[in-house]
Write an enzyme that holds these catalytic residues in place. Structure first.
Site, PDB file in Angstrom:
ATOM      1  N   HIS A  69      14.766  -5.820   1.479  1.00  0.00           N
ATOM      2  CA  HIS A  69      14.969  -5.940   2.831  1.00  0.00           C
ATOM      3  C   HIS A  69      15.909  -4.701   3.231  1.00  0.00           C
ATOM      4  O   HIS A  69      16.848  -4.572   2.325  1.00  0.00           O
ATOM      5  CB  HIS A  69      15.456  -7.281   3.557  1.00  0.00           C
ATOM      6  N   ASP A  97       8.785 -12.633   5.048  1.00  0.00           N
ATOM      7  CA  ASP A  97       7.271 -12.900   4.755  1.00  0.00           C
ATOM      8  C   ASP A  97       7.092 -13.624   3.477  1.00  0.00           C
ATOM      9  O   ASP A  97       5.559 -13.755   3.310  1.00  0.00           O
ATOM     10  CB  ASP A  97       6.886 -11.562   4.683  1.00  0.00           C
TER      11      ASP A  97
HETATM   12  C1  SDX Z   1       9.612  -7.025   7.365  1.00  0.00           C
HETATM   13  O1  SDX Z   1      13.404  -4.339   9.148  1.00  0.00           O
HETATM   14  C2  SDX Z   1      13.323  -5.429   9.410  1.00  0.00           C
HETATM   15  O2  SDX Z   1      14.022  -6.237   9.987  1.00  0.00           O
HETATM   16  C3  SDX Z   1      11.989  -5.963   8.874  1.00  0.00           C
HETATM   17  C4  SDX Z   1      11.607  -7.401   9.223  1.00  0.00           C
HETATM   18  C5  SDX Z   1      11.516  -7.871  10.765  1.00  0.00           C
HETATM   19  O3  SDX Z   1      11.658  -9.113  11.081  1.00  0.00           O
HETATM   20  O4  SDX Z   1      11.254  -6.940  11.649  1.00  0.00           O
HETATM   21  O5  SDX Z   1      12.768  -8.303   8.316  1.00  0.00           O
HETATM   22  C6  SDX Z   1      10.033  -7.797   8.561  1.00  0.00           C
HETATM   23  O6  SDX Z   1       9.534  -6.005   7.335  1.00  0.00           O
HETATM   24  C7  SDX Z   1      10.235  -7.588   6.217  1.00  0.00           C
HETATM   25  C8  SDX Z   1      10.101  -6.788   4.865  1.00  0.00           C
HETATM   26  C9  SDX Z   1       8.528  -7.018   4.520  1.00  0.00           C
HETATM   27  N1  SDX Z   1       8.156  -6.122   3.381  1.00  0.00           N
HETATM   28  C10 SDX Z   1       7.877  -6.429   2.308  1.00  0.00           C
HETATM   29  O7  SDX Z   1       8.204  -7.458   1.791  1.00  0.00           O
HETATM   30  C11 SDX Z   1       7.466  -5.225   1.316  1.00  0.00           C
HETATM   31  C12 SDX Z   1       8.267  -5.276  -0.302  1.00  0.00           C
HETATM   32  N2  SDX Z   1       9.521  -4.747   0.263  1.00  0.00           N
HETATM   33  C13 SDX Z   1       9.952  -3.444   0.200  1.00  0.00           C
HETATM   34  O8  SDX Z   1       8.920  -2.481   0.162  1.00  0.00           O
HETATM   35  C14 SDX Z   1      11.149  -3.221   0.661  1.00  0.00           C
HETATM   36  O9  SDX Z   1      12.051  -3.858  -0.147  1.00  0.00           O
HETATM   37  C15 SDX Z   1      11.485  -2.858   2.232  1.00  0.00           C
HETATM   38  C16 SDX Z   1      10.452  -1.908   2.687  1.00  0.00           C
HETATM   39  C17 SDX Z   1      11.339  -4.292   2.897  1.00  0.00           C
HETATM   40  C18 SDX Z   1      12.968  -2.087   2.298  1.00  0.00           C
HETATM   41  O10 SDX Z   1      12.711  -0.918   1.556  1.00  0.00           O
HETATM   42  P1  SDX Z   1      14.162   0.110   1.662  1.00  0.00           P
HETATM   43  O11 SDX Z   1      15.195  -0.521   2.420  1.00  0.00           O
HETATM   44  O12 SDX Z   1      13.716   1.416   2.163  1.00  0.00           O
HETATM   45  O13 SDX Z   1      14.407   0.131   0.198  1.00  0.00           O
HETATM   46  P2  SDX Z   1      13.852   0.989  -0.905  1.00  0.00           P
HETATM   47  O14 SDX Z   1      12.466   1.181  -0.917  1.00  0.00           O
HETATM   48  O15 SDX Z   1      14.575   2.226  -0.918  1.00  0.00           O
HETATM   49  O16 SDX Z   1      14.177   0.393  -2.188  1.00  0.00           O
HETATM   50  C19 SDX Z   1      15.544   0.257  -2.742  1.00  0.00           C
HETATM   51  C20 SDX Z   1      15.455  -0.085  -4.335  1.00  0.00           C
HETATM   52  C21 SDX Z   1      14.265   0.783  -4.928  1.00  0.00           C
HETATM   53  O17 SDX Z   1      14.578   0.972  -6.425  1.00  0.00           O
HETATM   54  P3  SDX Z   1      15.254   2.356  -6.932  1.00  0.00           P
HETATM   55  O18 SDX Z   1      14.667   3.408  -6.823  1.00  0.00           O
HETATM   56  O19 SDX Z   1      16.823   2.262  -5.902  1.00  0.00           O
HETATM   57  O20 SDX Z   1      16.027   1.957  -8.334  1.00  0.00           O
HETATM   58  O21 SDX Z   1      14.828  -1.462  -4.347  1.00  0.00           O
HETATM   59  C22 SDX Z   1      13.798  -1.415  -4.916  1.00  0.00           C
HETATM   60  C23 SDX Z   1      13.092   0.030  -4.920  1.00  0.00           C
HETATM   61  O22 SDX Z   1      12.351   0.407  -5.866  1.00  0.00           O
HETATM   62  N3  SDX Z   1      12.720  -2.363  -4.184  1.00  0.00           N
HETATM   63  C24 SDX Z   1      11.767  -3.067  -4.881  1.00  0.00           C
HETATM   64  C25 SDX Z   1      11.591  -4.037  -3.842  1.00  0.00           C
HETATM   65  N4  SDX Z   1      11.962  -3.605  -2.647  1.00  0.00           N
HETATM   66  C26 SDX Z   1      12.661  -2.601  -2.980  1.00  0.00           C
HETATM   67  N5  SDX Z   1      11.393  -3.195  -6.238  1.00  0.00           N
HETATM   68  C27 SDX Z   1      10.414  -4.201  -6.363  1.00  0.00           C
HETATM   69  N6  SDX Z   1       9.872  -4.881  -5.323  1.00  0.00           N
HETATM   70  C28 SDX Z   1      10.322  -4.714  -4.067  1.00  0.00           C
HETATM   71  N7  SDX Z   1       9.907  -5.812  -3.065  1.00  0.00           N
END
Ligand code: SDX
Length: 426
Positions: free
Chosen positions: A304, A361
């Protein structure tokens, strides 16, 4: 004395004011930055940028705190209803009994949609995704209810109309996509029970309202009702900042929520768990793939932007999962798989070091499956829940004296000045 920050660049030093929120959150007010320095800021994804001041929802991502109008979401999930929580978000107060009854009567009176709208569904391909249908139909409501003055009375009517009709539009898309008879809302059923009845009642098998499932849906929608400036809420505010009408602004929010990185994740989680269950992949393997930078796979339902600890909604959702499956005597292998996946991930250094925990989710789809909601409607369920939050945020922006049309700047990285080349010379 108000706090300031100093920016020193070469022989230039400027001071910028600090804004402090009611929970002590601090922000540098950069509204004069470009005028004073010629500089802009750069913050892809706006991870460090506050787009507005808001009094609706407070989140503390480090402590896993979520409050609607100051009330902890745990208390609302325990004691409130979705109708009451919607009223709280939109009107900034819990309703009196009289106000809640009046709100319920209005929700009932506005639960029908214009009969002509049914033809819209008929013109879409049967396999259309329900989120595309919902976004289109909410936009189309503007054609039937064009009068939208910004005065309180009209806005209240519009808000209640939209909150009520969104259920009917969603259930209609489900029934029509299956060639089933559309079920109309009933005056004797509550907000959530009416939706379930419109979804599952048929002429040959009347739907028996199960109060435990109605309560589970109530809590599900309370947990989704608002979440400060997330992607879809920011879309609603940005579109609304051009003084676009509420229906079109909400339609934009539905489109943003559809994305698999946002609200579409609840559908993606179930698809991920189903695939793992079907192909026998181990959860350990899944976690390894999620860590592999060469593998585009991400653990859906994990991570998140704001929460760097367990999403408080996921904790409550997990408890509702157990209750609903227990009540229905369902032994869903995907729930066991989800719990195993969580256990392995939370022990893994990568996930711990990246503060990756289950989000709203991760478990929500298990509840929806148990209730009988088709997977491709999971994000529609999220949208119905988020609607009061979108509306409250849109209203707040309309009333905000500091609110301006949203128009971010950029850092240009394209070609420097060059002349046009006639086609014969290319
Ligand atoms: C919702 O914003 C809100 O409030 C949203 C929400 C709401 O109520 O409105 O809470 C609802 O959208 C919840 C999130 C649902 N999405 C997912 O579950 C999809 C999977 N999660 C991600 O793709 C990710 O965690 C996000 C999109 C939720 C957040 O992305 P960010 O903050 O842009 O973080 P990032 O993509 O820059 O990741 C930071 C690091 C990276 O690694 P590094 O390159 O720094 O080494 O964390 C890793 C990412 O690769 N990472 C993950 C991961 N999520 C982040 N690695 C593996 N699996 C994951 N799910």
């Amino acid at each position: 004395m108000s706090e300031t920050v100093k920016i020193i660049y070469g022989d230039q030093t400027i001071e910028l004011p600090v804004i402090i929120g009611s929970e002590g959150e601090k922000a540098v007010d950069i509204t004069q930055l470009r005028n004073k320095t010629g500089f802009i800021t750069y913050d892809p994804g706006f991870a460090n940028t506050g787009s507005c001041k808001s009094a609706i929802t407070f989140m503390d991502g480090e402590k896993g705190i979520l409050r609607y109008r100051g009330i902890p979401v745990e208390q609302l999930a325990e004691h409130s209803s979705f109708r009451e929580t919607a009223y709280l978000l939109v009107h900034d107060k819990l309703p009196s009994l009289r106000e809640l009854n009046r709100f319920s009567i209005l929700l009932n009176d506005h639960s029908l949609v214009h009969e002509d709208m049914r033809q819209f569904y008929e013109t879409f391909p049967r396999a259309s995704h329900p989120m595309g249908l919902l976004s289109s139909m909410v936009n189309a409501l503007r054609s039937f209810y064009p009068e939208l003055r910004i005065d309180e009375e009209e806005i209240d009517m519009t808000v209640t109309r939209l909150l009520s009709k969104v259920r009917t539009l969603a259930a209609m898309s489900f029934k029509i996509s299956r060639g089933h008879k559309v079920v109309y809302p009933r005056p004797d059923l509550s907000y959530c029970a009416n939706f379930l009845n419109m979804m599952f009642d048929t002429p040959v098998r009347p739907y028996l309202v199960d109060n435990d499932l109605v309560r589970a849906l109530d809590v599900f929608w309370i947990l989704h009702a608002d979440h400060e400036q997330n992607c879809s809420t920011s879309a609603v505010r940005l579109v609304g900042s051009a003084r676009t009408n509420l229906y079109a602004s909400i339609s934009a929010g539905i489109a943003a929520l559809w994305g698999p990185l946002h609200g579409g994740a609840n559908q993606a989680v179930i698809e991920m768990l189903t695939q793992v269950h079907r192909n026998g992949e181990t959860v350990k393997r899944l976690v390894e793939r999620a860590k592999d930078k060469n593998d585009p796979f991400r653990l859906m339902g994990f991570g998140h932007r704001v929460y760097k600890t367990y999403d408080p909604r996921a904790l409550i959702m997990k408890g509702v999962c157990d209750k609903v499956l227990d009540r229905l005597k369902i032994d869903d292998p995907l729930l066991d798989l989800a719990k195993q996946l969580e256990a392995v991930a939370l022990e893994d250094d990568y996930f711990v070091s990246h503060n990756l925990y289950p989000n709203v989710d991760f478990y929500s789809g298990i509840i929806l499956r148990a209730i009988g909601i088709p997977t491709n409607m999971f994000t529609v369920m999220f949208a119905i829940g988020r609607l009061p939050g979108w509306i409250a945020q849109w209203k707040e922006s309309m009333d905000d004296p500091e609110w301006r049309i949203g128009r971010p700047r950029q850092v240009y990285t394209g070609p420097r000045l060059r002349d046009y080349t006639p086609i014969d010379d290319r």
